[in-house]
Design a protein around this motif. Structure first.
Motif, PDB file in Angstrom:
ATOM      1  N   LYS A  83       0.833  -1.206   0.000  1.00  0.00           N
ATOM      2  CA  LYS A  83       0.000   0.000   0.000  1.00  0.00           C
ATOM      3  C   LYS A  83       0.867   1.256   0.000  1.00  0.00           C
ATOM      4  N   THR A  84       1.935   1.226   0.795  1.00  0.00           N
ATOM      5  CA  THR A  84       2.836   2.378   0.868  1.00  0.00           C
ATOM      6  C   THR A  84       3.544   2.597  -0.457  1.00  0.00           C
ATOM      7  N   TRP A  85       3.954   1.509  -1.103  1.00  0.00           N
ATOM      8  CA  TRP A  85       4.630   1.586  -2.398  1.00  0.00           C
ATOM      9  C   TRP A  85       3.780   2.372  -3.390  1.00  0.00           C
ATOM     10  N   VAL A  86       2.482   2.084  -3.432  1.00  0.00           N
ATOM     11  CA  VAL A  86       1.578   2.770  -4.360  1.00  0.00           C
ATOM     12  C   VAL A  86       1.282   4.197  -3.886  1.00  0.00           C
ATOM     13  N   ALA A  87       1.057   4.364  -2.587  1.00  0.00           N
ATOM     14  CA  ALA A  87       0.713   5.685  -2.038  1.00  0.00           C
ATOM     15  C   ALA A  87       1.838   6.692  -2.207  1.00  0.00           C
ATOM     16  N   ASP A  88       3.080   6.216  -2.243  1.00  0.00           N
ATOM     17  CA  ASP A  88       4.227   7.110  -2.392  1.00  0.00           C
ATOM     18  C   ASP A  88       4.186   7.910  -3.692  1.00  0.00           C
ATOM     19  N   ARG A  89       3.455   7.411  -4.662  1.00  0.00           N
ATOM     20  CA  ARG A  89       3.379   8.119  -5.941  1.00  0.00           C
ATOM     21  C   ARG A  89       2.768   9.505  -5.745  1.00  0.00           C
ATOM     22  N   LYS A  90       1.595   9.548  -5.121  1.00  0.00           N
ATOM     23  CA  LYS A  90       0.914  10.824  -4.878  1.00  0.00           C
ATOM     24  C   LYS A  90       1.556  11.605  -3.735  1.00  0.00           C
ATOM     25  N   ASN A  91       2.028  10.881  -2.719  1.00  0.00           N
ATOM     26  CA  ASN A  91       2.544  11.535  -1.523  1.00  0.00           C
ATOM     27  C   ASN A  91       3.966  12.072  -1.670  1.00  0.00           C
ATOM     28  N   LYS A  92       4.789  11.387  -2.479  1.00  0.00           N
ATOM     29  CA  LYS A  92       6.196  11.757  -2.571  1.00  0.00           C
ATOM     30  C   LYS A  92       6.669  12.063  -3.992  1.00  0.00           C
ATOM     31  N   TYR A  93       6.467  11.113  -4.915  1.00  0.00           N
ATOM     32  CA  TYR A  93       7.095  11.211  -6.230  1.00  0.00           C
ATOM     33  C   TYR A  93       6.601  12.417  -7.034  1.00  0.00           C
ATOM     34  N   GLU A  94       5.290  12.517  -7.177  1.00  0.00           N
ATOM     35  CA  GLU A  94       4.730  13.569  -8.021  1.00  0.00           C
ATOM     36  C   GLU A  94       4.988  14.975  -7.469  1.00  0.00           C
ATOM     37  N   PRO A  95       4.795  15.206  -6.166  1.00  0.00           N
ATOM     38  CA  PRO A  95       5.123  16.537  -5.624  1.00  0.00           C
ATOM     39  C   PRO A  95       6.590  16.911  -5.824  1.00  0.00           C
ATOM     40  N   GLU A  98       7.211  17.953  -9.531  1.00  0.00           N
ATOM     41  CA  GLU A  98       6.642  19.266  -9.825  1.00  0.00           C
ATOM     42  C   GLU A  98       7.407  20.382  -9.113  1.00  0.00           C
ATOM     43  N   GLU A  99       7.803  20.137  -7.880  1.00  0.00           N
ATOM     44  CA  GLU A  99       8.531  21.152  -7.124  1.00  0.00           C
ATOM     45  C   GLU A  99       9.836  21.549  -7.814  1.00  0.00           C
ATOM     46  N   LEU A 100      10.619  20.559  -8.207  1.00  0.00           N
ATOM     47  CA  LEU A 100      11.915  20.854  -8.827  1.00  0.00           C
ATOM     48  C   LEU A 100      11.760  21.376 -10.251  1.00  0.00           C
ATOM     49  N   PHE A 101      10.749  20.884 -10.964  1.00  0.00           N
ATOM     50  CA  PHE A 101      10.501  21.405 -12.309  1.00  0.00           C
ATOM     51  C   PHE A 101      10.118  22.876 -12.234  1.00  0.00           C
ATOM     52  N   ASN A 102       9.186  23.198 -11.353  1.00  0.00           N
ATOM     53  CA  ASN A 102       8.707  24.574 -11.244  1.00  0.00           C
ATOM     54  C   ASN A 102       9.813  25.527 -10.791  1.00  0.00           C
ATOM     55  N   LYS A 103      10.651  25.044  -9.901  1.00  0.00           N
ATOM     56  CA  LYS A 103      11.772  25.872  -9.453  1.00  0.00           C
ATOM     57  C   LYS A 103      12.722  26.170 -10.605  1.00  0.00           C
ATOM     58  N   GLY A 104      12.977  25.155 -11.422  1.00  0.00           N
ATOM     59  CA  GLY A 104      13.890  25.325 -12.545  1.00  0.00           C
ATOM     60  C   GLY A 104      13.341  26.188 -13.663  1.00  0.00           C
ATOM     61  N   MET A 105      12.000  26.303 -13.747  1.00  0.00           N
ATOM     62  CA  MET A 105      11.374  27.060 -14.833  1.00  0.00           C
ATOM     63  C   MET A 105      10.892  28.436 -14.406  1.00  0.00           C
ATOM     64  N   GLU A 106      11.257  28.849 -13.208  1.00  0.00           N
ATOM     65  CA  GLU A 106      10.814  30.162 -12.720  1.00  0.00           C
ATOM     66  C   GLU A 106      11.209  31.280 -13.676  1.00  0.00           C
ATOM     67  N   GLY A 107      12.404  31.186 -14.232  1.00  0.00           N
ATOM     68  CA  GLY A 107      12.888  32.226 -15.143  1.00  0.00           C
ATOM     69  C   GLY A 107      12.072  32.337 -16.418  1.00  0.00           C
ATOM     70  N   LYS A 108      11.448  31.233 -16.833  1.00  0.00           N
ATOM     71  CA  LYS A 108      10.627  31.228 -18.048  1.00  0.00           C
ATOM     72  C   LYS A 108       9.151  31.458 -17.737  1.00  0.00           C
ATOM     73  N   GLY A 109       8.808  31.464 -16.459  1.00  0.00           N
ATOM     74  CA  GLY A 109       7.415  31.696 -16.078  1.00  0.00           C
ATOM     75  C   GLY A 109       6.487  30.549 -16.404  1.00  0.00           C
ATOM     76  N   LEU A 110       7.029  29.340 -16.532  1.00  0.00           N
ATOM     77  CA  LEU A 110       6.220  28.162 -16.836  1.00  0.00           C
ATOM     78  C   LEU A 110       6.086  27.297 -15.597  1.00  0.00           C
ATOM     79  N   LYS A 111       4.868  26.881 -15.304  1.00  0.00           N
ATOM     80  CA  LYS A 111       4.609  26.103 -14.096  1.00  0.00           C
ATOM     81  C   LYS A 111       3.808  24.853 -14.420  1.00  0.00           C
ATOM     82  N   ALA A 112       4.242  23.723 -13.857  1.00  0.00           N
ATOM     83  CA  ALA A 112       3.510  22.459 -14.018  1.00  0.00           C
ATOM     84  C   ALA A 112       2.453  22.360 -12.933  1.00  0.00           C
ATOM     85  N   GLU A 113       1.194  22.207 -13.344  1.00  0.00           N
ATOM     86  CA  GLU A 113       0.086  22.136 -12.399  1.00  0.00           C
ATOM     87  C   GLU A 113      -0.896  21.057 -12.839  1.00  0.00           C
ATOM     88  N   PRO A 114      -0.980  19.947 -12.116  1.00  0.00           N
ATOM     89  CA  PRO A 114      -1.930  18.889 -12.469  1.00  0.00           C
ATOM     90  C   PRO A 114      -3.369  19.393 -12.412  1.00  0.00           C
TER      91      PRO A 114
END
Length: 203
Positions: A83-95, A98-114
């Motif tokens: 159960k934890t293996w599957v739950a980690d997707r929403k709880n850990k992996y996806e955030p 998105e966090e690191l992608f958005n930080k890296g794209m701040e200069g371009k003003g592009l944000k990933a938002e599900p």
């Protein structure tokens, strides 16, 4: 003074090599990412439908074997682990992605938002997972492969296909005893690598 100079040079070279490896791990297989120029948001979807884990051809084979082993040692432990293996997707992996992608794209003003009504969507497909391990005296990073399709949100037409290979995941200091922590760091790095690639491509 000489020692400090050597240390500084070594540090610069180390990060240069690391960056080079990261960039070589990006493969624009097809399409044109310039469609994202001027966009403020991009939708994100994740696909875990088909990937191998370690020496196992499918995720199901891996989960069945590992959960059975844990349950044999302690009834119910394997079920909770699965159960934890599957739950980690929403709880850990996806955030993390998105966090690191958005930080890296701040200069371009592009944000990933599900879940947004953005014109384009990233479909982040996990294609292979090496969970790694950490038993204190020995450890191994997680390594993941990803296929990222940029599609038109309305018609799902693919406009670009990007491959990220051997994206390592592990925590500095070795405090990543849980596989979910190591894998989450790979997703974080994948988001960072993708952002660095797009940042150079977009005007």
């Amino acid at each position: 003074m000489k020692k400090n100079t050597f240390a500084a040079i070594f540090t610069v070279l180390f990060f240069a090599v690391q960056t080079g490896f990261a960039q070589r791990g990006v493969d624009l297989r097809s399409g044109d990412v310039s469609v994202l120029s001027g966009e403020k948001t991009v939708n994100v979807q994740y696909d875990y439908s088909e990937f191998g884990v370690g020496k196992f051809a499918t995720e199901k084979e891996y989960l069945d074997k590992k959960s059975a082993e844990y349950n044999a040692k302690e009834p119910g432990k394997g079920d909770e682990w699965k159960k934890t293996w599957v739950a980690d997707r929403k709880n850990k992996y996806e955030p993390k992605f998105e966090e690191l992608f958005n930080k890296g794209m701040e200069g371009k003003g592009l944000k990933a938002e599900p879940g947004t009504g953005a014109k384009y969507t990233f479909i982040v497909r996990t294609t292979y997972v090496e969970p790694g391990f950490n038993v204190g005296v020995m450890r191994k990073n997680a390594y993941l492969n990803y296929k990222i399709d940029i599609v038109e949100s309305a018609g799902k037409k693919t406009v670009a296909e990007i491959i990220l290979s051997n994206v390592a995941g592990g925590q500095f200091g070795g405090f990543d005893y849980d596989s979910g922590t190591r894998i989450a760091e790979s997703y974080a790095k994948a988001g960072k690598i993708l952002a660095a690639f797009l940042e150079k491509q977009l005007k």
